[in-house]
Enzyme design. Structure first.
Site, mmCIF file in Angstrom:
data_model
loop_
_atom_site.group_PDB
_atom_site.id
_atom_site.type_symbol
_atom_site.label_atom_id
_atom_site.label_comp_id
_atom_site.label_asym_id
_atom_site.label_seq_id
_atom_site.Cartn_x
_atom_site.Cartn_y
_atom_site.Cartn_z
ATOM 1 N N HIS A 176 -2.673 12.421 42.864
ATOM 2 C CA HIS A 176 -3.557 12.368 44.039
ATOM 3 C C HIS A 176 -4.850 13.122 43.710
ATOM 4 O O HIS A 176 -5.106 14.205 44.216
ATOM 5 C CB HIS A 176 -2.828 13.002 45.238
ATOM 6 C CG HIS A 176 -3.432 12.678 46.574
ATOM 7 N ND1 HIS A 176 -4.549 11.873 46.725
ATOM 8 C CD2 HIS A 176 -3.078 13.063 47.840
ATOM 9 C CE1 HIS A 176 -4.834 11.776 48.016
ATOM 10 N NE2 HIS A 176 -3.969 12.485 48.714
ATOM 11 N N GLN B 199 -7.423 14.410 46.513
ATOM 12 C CA GLN B 199 -6.967 15.599 47.245
ATOM 13 C C GLN B 199 -7.270 16.864 46.444
ATOM 14 O O GLN B 199 -7.752 17.858 46.983
ATOM 15 C CB GLN B 199 -5.466 15.494 47.517
ATOM 16 C CG GLN B 199 -4.886 16.691 48.232
ATOM 17 C CD GLN B 199 -5.381 16.825 49.663
ATOM 18 O OE1 GLN B 199 -5.306 15.873 50.435
ATOM 19 N NE2 GLN B 199 -5.890 17.999 50.035
ATOM 20 N N ASP C 124 3.772 21.032 49.688
ATOM 21 C CA ASP C 124 3.674 19.643 50.141
ATOM 22 C C ASP C 124 5.060 19.236 50.642
ATOM 23 O O ASP C 124 6.048 19.941 50.402
ATOM 24 C CB ASP C 124 3.213 18.757 48.969
ATOM 25 C CG ASP C 124 3.014 17.292 49.353
ATOM 26 O OD1 ASP C 124 2.877 16.994 50.552
ATOM 27 O OD2 ASP C 124 2.998 16.442 48.434
ATOM 28 N N ARG D 194 -12.049 16.978 52.166
ATOM 29 C CA ARG D 194 -11.791 15.638 51.622
ATOM 30 C C ARG D 194 -13.044 14.784 51.770
ATOM 31 O O ARG D 194 -13.403 14.029 50.876
ATOM 32 C CB ARG D 194 -10.625 14.969 52.382
ATOM 33 C CG ARG D 194 -9.252 15.577 52.149
ATOM 34 C CD ARG D 194 -8.744 15.376 50.749
ATOM 35 N NE ARG D 194 -8.702 13.981 50.342
ATOM 36 C CZ ARG D 194 -7.711 13.135 50.629
ATOM 37 N NH1 ARG D 194 -6.658 13.548 51.295
ATOM 38 N NH2 ARG D 194 -7.748 11.870 50.209
HETATM 39 N N1 NVA Z 1 3.378 13.863 48.324
HETATM 40 C C1 NVA Z 1 2.883 13.262 49.542
HETATM 41 C C2 NVA Z 1 1.417 13.505 49.682
HETATM 42 C C3 NVA Z 1 0.804 12.975 50.949
HETATM 43 C C4 NVA Z 1 -0.665 13.203 51.020
HETATM 44 C C5 NVA Z 1 3.203 11.773 49.529
HETATM 45 O O1 NVA Z 1 3.032 11.132 48.480
HETATM 46 O O2 NVA Z 1 3.638 11.266 50.550
HETATM 47 N N1 CP Z 2 -3.597 14.422 52.318
HETATM 48 C C1 CP Z 2 -3.680 13.093 52.474
HETATM 49 O O1 CP Z 2 -3.924 12.324 51.526
HETATM 50 O O2 CP Z 2 -3.528 12.687 53.759
HETATM 51 P P1 CP Z 2 -3.313 11.184 54.266
HETATM 52 O O3 CP Z 2 -1.976 10.737 53.736
HETATM 53 O O4 CP Z 2 -3.355 11.292 55.758
HETATM 54 O O5 CP Z 2 -4.418 10.333 53.712
#
Ligand code: NVA
Ligand code: CP
Length: 302
Positions: free
Chosen positions: A129, A132, A219, A287
């Site tokens: 990600h 982020q 997380d 973000r």
């Molecule tokens: N690890 C989480 C991050 C969400 C922003 C997911 O992949 O659902």
């Molecule tokens: N942190 C993040 O990516 O949030 P969303 O899943 O809401 O986009």
């Protein structure tokens, strides 16, 4: 830099350039200074998973840069009915100036970049990600003035967030310690790279990971796509929580960060979350600024 597929593709200088540009864009926005760097440009946003922050911040970001954003749910695109990524990439490259995609497999994002001819931005995969973590680094620098030498500990699942945090923090000269249960470690190649390129530790002992940390990050225990494992994961991760006992071994004035959405009393207690809401919501705001910096760098006139 032609795409943002994963942070390991970026040099430390490129990351720093994005963070500096993000700070500037944030300053301009706060001071009512317009910055229409992407007039007439259109970003396509493909979502194969849910999103609040990523969707809204990219859409608003494009608007504030003078461009447009199209929300493309995979349920509605032919890609959801099996049209190959190779074809989707070549078609969309003829309409759009860039694509942001949130999906499961990292390969799909890499393939879009391979077969398309426009910049591709990874808005989250099971592997990483990057958007982020650019916002996270921006936030840490905002609160702590510099990144070099700070220790970040990540408590919980060795998932996409852990993978990107390791790469981003090590590239910026930070130390990283992961506290996670056996079998739930971050990507093995990323951990190997981190050990060879910086100060890195992965341990089952959360207090060891958190000791003297300047930044505590967590997380969700079950990521998108792992809903069926959620109950089992609650048992496996129950000791991997950001709570008062864990905070007690961190440095004075340590920051707490969370990419959100947060599950209170699972990966973080409601008490610690609210005590650190200031940095957590600044992180969410960032973000927008960090992604605008990415958009300008990738879609702006060279
Ligand atoms: N690890 C989480 C991050 C969400 C922003 C997911 O992949 O659902
Ligand atoms: N942190 C993040 O990516 O949030 P969303 O899943 O809401 O986009």
């Amino acid at each position: 830099m032609n795409h943002l597929l994963k942070l390991s593709d970026l040099t430390s200088e490129e990351i720093l350039e994005i963070l500096n540009s993000a700070d500037q864009l944030k300053y301009e926005k706060k001071n009512g200074i317009e910055h229409y760097h992407l007039k007439g440009k259109t970003l396509g946003m493909i979502f194969e998973k849910s999103s609040t922050r990523t969707r809204v911040s990219f859409e608003v970001g494009m608007y504030e840069l003078g461009g447009n954003a199209l929300f493309l749910s995979s349920n509605d695109l032919q890609i959801g009915r099996g049209e190959p990524v190779e074809d989707t990439a070549r078609v969309l490259s003829r309409y759009l100036d860039g694509i942001m995609i949130r999906t499961f497999a990292q390969k799909e994002v890499e393939d879009l970049a391979k077969y398309g001819s426009i910049p591709i931005i990874n808005g989250l995969t099971d592997y990483c990600h990057p958007c982020q973590v650019l916002a996270d680094l921006m936030t840490i620098r905002e609160f702590k003035s510099s990144l070099q030498g700070l220790k970040l500990c990540y408590i919980g699942d060795g998932n996409n967030m852990a993978n990107s945090l390791i790469v981003g923090c090590i590239k910026m000269g930070m130390k990283v310690a992961i506290g996670c249960p056996k079998g739930y470690e971050p990507d093995a190649e990323i951990m190997k790279w981190a050990s060879e390129n910086g100060e890195f530790l992965c341990t089952e002992d959360v207090l060891e990971a958190a000791k003297d940390a300047d930044v505590v990050y967590t997380d969700v225990w079950a990521s998108m796509g792992q809903e069926a494992e959620a109950n089992e994961r609650k048992k496996i991760f129950k000791n991997y929580q950001v709570n008062d006992a864990l905070m007690a071994v961190t440095n004075k004035d340590s920051l707490v960060m969370h990419c959100l959405p947060a599950h209170r009393e699972e990966e973080i207690t409601a008490k610690v979350f609210e005590q650190h809401a200031n940095e957590i919501f600044e992180e969410a705001e960032n973000r927008l600024h960090a992604q605008k910096a990415v958009l300008v760098k990738l879609l702006g006139d060279k």
